[in-house]
Every structure is written in structure tokens, then in C-alpha cells.
Design a protein around this motif. Structure first.
Motif, short mmCIF file in Angstrom:
data_model
loop_
_atom_site.label_atom_id
_atom_site.label_comp_id
_atom_site.label_asym_id
_atom_site.label_seq_id
_atom_site.Cartn_x
_atom_site.Cartn_y
_atom_site.Cartn_z
N LYS A 1 0.67 -1.28 0.00
CA LYS A 1 0.09 -0.12 0.09
C LYS A 1 0.93 1.39 0.00
O LYS A 1 0.59 2.30 -0.54
CB LYS A 1 -1.03 -0.03 1.25
CG LYS A 1 -0.24 -0.08 2.59
CD LYS A 1 -1.58 -0.39 3.60
CE LYS A 1 -1.83 -1.85 3.74
NZ LYS A 1 -2.88 -2.12 4.60
N ASP B 1 -4.83 -5.93 -0.55
CA ASP B 1 -5.66 -5.52 0.65
C ASP B 1 -6.82 -5.86 0.70
O ASP B 1 -7.67 -5.62 -0.33
CB ASP B 1 -5.29 -4.00 0.66
CG ASP B 1 -5.05 -3.54 2.12
OD1 ASP B 1 -5.10 -4.43 3.07
OD2 ASP B 1 -4.52 -2.57 2.40
N SER B 2 -7.17 -6.64 2.18
CA SER B 2 -8.60 -7.36 1.75
C SER B 2 -9.73 -6.25 1.67
O SER B 2 -10.70 -6.61 1.01
CB SER B 2 -8.85 -7.96 2.82
OG SER B 2 -8.56 -7.20 4.29
N GLU B 3 -9.49 -5.17 2.23
CA GLU B 3 -10.61 -4.16 2.32
C GLU B 3 -10.78 -3.67 0.53
O GLU B 3 -12.06 -3.66 0.25
CB GLU B 3 -10.27 -2.92 2.99
CG GLU B 3 -10.20 -3.26 4.65
CD GLU B 3 -8.85 -3.87 4.89
OE1 GLU B 3 -8.02 -4.24 4.25
OE2 GLU B 3 -8.81 -4.11 6.21
N GLU C 1 -4.89 2.76 4.31
CA GLU C 1 -5.90 2.39 3.51
C GLU C 1 -6.96 3.39 2.71
O GLU C 1 -7.42 3.03 1.70
CB GLU C 1 -6.69 1.27 4.34
CG GLU C 1 -5.54 -0.05 4.32
CD GLU C 1 -6.53 -1.15 5.19
OE1 GLU C 1 -5.66 -2.33 5.17
OE2 GLU C 1 -7.50 -1.13 5.48
MG MG Z 1 -6.05 -4.43 4.90
#
Ligand code: MG
Ligand code: NDP
Length: 382
Positions: free
Chosen positions: A123, A148-150, A217
């Protein structure tokens, strides 16, 4: 079926090793071109034997020489130039950027310039240089698929970008969600490294405890989905079942759910637009999930989140300063030189004294990153 040719930067890390598991499970679908490690020579040895890459890159020349002697049939590279060489290899159809920290930026740009699609875990690349990276990717028609999961969740929820009014990013709240401010101020490294939901590298685990990770994020989401900061909302969701959501103009909210596992977002980025049956996960069971709680983030206990919004909204080199100051402060905390709370104080100080350069080029970004780190080190060691 033709195998997809792929390289992994940071294959020895938390994301990297899980990516190797995904690829090994889908060995009919993927062929590994190159791998890269930092200092973990043991693990890269195993991965060379397992995946037989054409090239390998490690951080130091000494380790590169050791490996080259052992593996005569592969090309062993080293250092930042080695990473860039891997990314200049047009044999790659996709590169997973899973190194941690600023080291990901230049190789990512190199891959984009060579028209290679990116699966992006790192990120920091977008926090430092999101405007440039996204613009170049568009020009080169290169896909940037979030790991990134989000962001993977948001990517999965969006059908038409024009329909989306707001992004809702979930946060587990980290290990100190229910602790007092005093507990947070006195937190040890060991307590801070104990994340309740995710097993990750050290730097991101500390960031998750201060909620700086969520702040980074938010900046990442701003760039990936071209969304104004005021329309990116963070909500704390301790169970980490809802990985994030989008709100459409018609009022519909679309979320992506699952038990916490990084294998899924990693695999989604690698196989996109297909969805394959890879590493087995239990079928999702709403009854097992039982409760889904949501709460506002406590900005008094976790001021890093607002600091990241502030830097993001200010733009220019503010986010470079934020990222560099925070990363150096996190390293100092891990080294026992400062307290957890000082990560915020130091980063705040750097942001408050920062002289912004709007629309910086890559050289300016790298220079700002360097000077911020020097200032932080001086401040800590004085
Ligand atoms: Mg994340
Ligand atoms: P790790 O610390 O576990 O792994 C980092 C990887 O980068 C390792 O392979 C390490 O090599 C390598 N590396 C570190 N520094 C250098 C360097 N200077 N030169 C070359 N290689 C280097 O990190 P994570 O896997 O946790 O995170 C990687 C990235 O993904 C980060 O940007 C993080 O924010 C992001 N991310 C991670 C998530 C997770 O679940 N872990 C979730 C979402 C995003 P070695 O170990 O051999 O020294």
C-alpha cells in the motif's frame, strides 16, 4: 490450458508465502517467472526448489553470491536494481508486489511502464505516489488489482464506478480497541504485535494497532477508486467478517463477506476476472458468524487515523511525509527506542512542519521520503 506467467516481489513475507500457497494449489494455472526475498535466504532456497523460477532477487550481494553458487541454472540478482530488472521482464503477465515499505514503488512503476499487470499488496506505493502510479497504469492500460482485503472487497462490490457514492472501509480495531488510552500509551512491543484477527508482517501489525494502517488504506482507496476523502468512511467491525462495502446512489449497500483469510484476496487478484476453487476454506456459515458488530472509530485513542485523512486531503508530498515518518517511528518502536504513542506524536510533528510540494514527480517523492526519514531519526536519537 496456457499458464499465466507471474512473479512475486517479497515472496518470503506474510503475503508472499500465502501467495506461494495459492500458486502451488493452482499449479495448472500459474508459472512462476521470478521471486524476490529480502534477507530470508532459508525460505527463498525452499521456494526456488519448489517453484523453479528463472530469476531470483535478494537484498544483499553476499546472499546473491551464495545462492548463485548453489543454483547454477537460475539468474540471481540483488538490491533495488535487481527488483527493477525482474519488473522489466516482459515475459511476466502479472507481478505481485508484496514487499513491505517504500522499496515497492520503483519496481511497480517499472512493471507498469512495461505493460505488466500488477497485483498490489504494497500500500505504501499508492500512499507515496498514488497519482503517478494510477495515471501511468491508465496510460499503459495496466490493471492494478488490490490485494489488501478491504480494497479487494470494494473491487468485488463495484460493477459500475459511476453508481458508487461512498466507500465503507471496515477495521478490526486492532488489539487495543477496548483498552484505555493509558494502556495504549504503555503498550509493549509484544502486546502490540498480538493482532486479534490477522497474522501479518511486523510493520503492518503495528500500524493496525495505531489505526494508521486504516489511514493508509483510506489513502489507498482514494487512489484506487478515485473517491473523494469525504466519501470514504471507516467503521470498526471487530469480527472482520465484512471486509468492506460500497454505498450506491440509490441507497443500496453492497458488502463482501467471509471468514478472515488473505488467501482469498490474493487469489482473486491473481485469477481475476476468474474465480477458481483454490485453497479450501470452510463454507461460509452465517450462524457461525453469529454476530456482526459495528462502531465508530475512537479518534482520541487512535489519532493516527485522522492524521492520515489530514495528509490525504492536503495531497502533494504530505502523504510521502506521513508514510516515511510513520514507518521510521514504527521501526524505532520495534527497536524499543520510543513508545507506541510517540509514533503518533512524531508523525504529527513531521506533518505539522512539512512544507508541501504539490504534484511532485518521482524524484521529488523519493527525496522527500529520504529527508523525512533523516529528520525522524535525528529527532529520535537526539
Ligand atoms: Mg487491509
Ligand atoms: P512482511 O514483512 O511479512 O514481508 C515483507 C517482504 O518484503 C519479505 O519478503 C521481505 O523479505 C521483503 N523485503 C522487505 N524489505 C525489503 C527490501 N529492502 N528489499 C527487498 N525485499 C524486502 O510483510 P507483509 O507480507 O505483511 O506485507 C507486505 C506488504 O503487503 C506491505 O506493504 C503491507 O502493508 C501489505 N499488506 C499486508 C497484509 C498482510 O496480511 N500481511 C494485508 C494487506 C496489505 P525477507 O523477509 O526475506 O527479509
Amino acid at each position: 490450458m496456457k499458464k499465466k506467467k507471474i512473479s512475486i516481489l517479497g515472496s518470503t513475507g506474510s503475503i508472499g508465502t500465502q501467495a506461494v500457497e495459492v500458486i502451488s494449489k493452482l499449479s495448472e494455472d500459474f508459472e512462476v517467472v521470478s521471486l524476490s526475498a529480502g534477507d530470508n535466504i532459508e525460505k527463498i532456497r525452499q521456494q526456488i526448489q519448489q517453484l523453479a523460477p528463472k530469476n531470483v532477487c535478494v537484498k544483499s550481494q553476499t546472499n546473491a553470491q551464495i545462492l548463485q553458487k548453489e543454483f547454477k541454472n537460475i539468474n540471481v540478482l540483488y538490491g533495488d536494481f535487481g527488483l527493477e530488472e525482474i519488473c522489466a521482464d516482459k515475459e511476466n503477465e502479472m507481478i505481485l508486489v508484496a514487499v513491505s515499505g517504500k522499496v515497492g514503488l520503483k519496481p511497480t512503476l517499472k512493471a507498469i511502464d512495461n505493460g505488466i499487470d500488477i497485483a498490489l499488496a504494497n500500500k505504501e506505493t499508492l500512499v507515496m505516489a498514488g497519482d503517478i502510479v494510477i495515471k501511468r497504469a491508465k496510460e499503459k492500460q495496466v490493471l492494478i488489482l488490490p490485494v489488501d482485503s478491504e480494497h479487494s472487497a470494494i473491487h468485488q462490490c463495484i460493477r459500475n464506478r459511476e453508481d458508487i457514492k461512498r466507500l465503507i472501509i471496515t477495521a478490526s480495531g486492532g488489539p487495543f480497541r477496548t483498552k484505555s488510552i493509558d494502556d495504549i500509551k504503555n503498550a509493549t512491543v509484544e502486546e502490540t504485535l498480538h493482532h486479534p484477527k490477522w497474522n501479518m508482517g511486523k510493520k503492518i501489525t503495528i500500524d493496525s494497532a495505531t489505526l494508521m494502517n486504516k489511514g493508509l488504506e483510506v489513502i489507498e482507496a482514494h487512489h484506487l477508486f478515485d473517491m473523494d476523502y469525504q466519501n470514504i468512511k471507516v467503521v470498526v467491525h471487530p469480527q472482520s467478517i465484512v471486509h468492506s462495502a460500497v454505498e450506491c446512489y440509490d441507497g443500496s449497500v453492497i458488502a463482501q463477506l467471509g471468514f478472515p483469510s488473505m488467501h482469498i484476496p490474493i487469489q482473486y487478484a491473481l485469477t481475476y476476472p476468474k474465480r477458481l476453487e483454490g485453497i479450501k476454506t470452510d463454507s461460509f456459515d452465517f450462524a457461525k458468524a453469529a454476530r456482526l458488530d459495528f462502531e465508530e472509530p475512537d479518534l482520541e485513542k487512535f489519532p493516527c487515523l485522522n492524521l492520515a485523512y489530514e495528509a490525504g486531503k492536503a495531497g502533494g508530498t504530505y502523504t510521502v511525509c506521513l508514510n516515511a515518518a510513520n514507518e521510521e517511528a514504527v521501526f524505532a518502536f520495534l527497536d524499543g527506542k520510543i513508545s507506541l504513542w510517540q509514533i503518533y506524536e512524531i508523525t504529527r510533528k513531521m506533518i505539522d512542519s512539512h512544507v508541501n510540494i504539490p504534484s511532485p514527480d518521482i524524484e521529488t517523492i523519493i527525496e522527500q521520503d529520504k529527508t523525512t526519514r533523516e529528520k525522524v531519526k535525528k529527532l529520535i536519537n537526539q
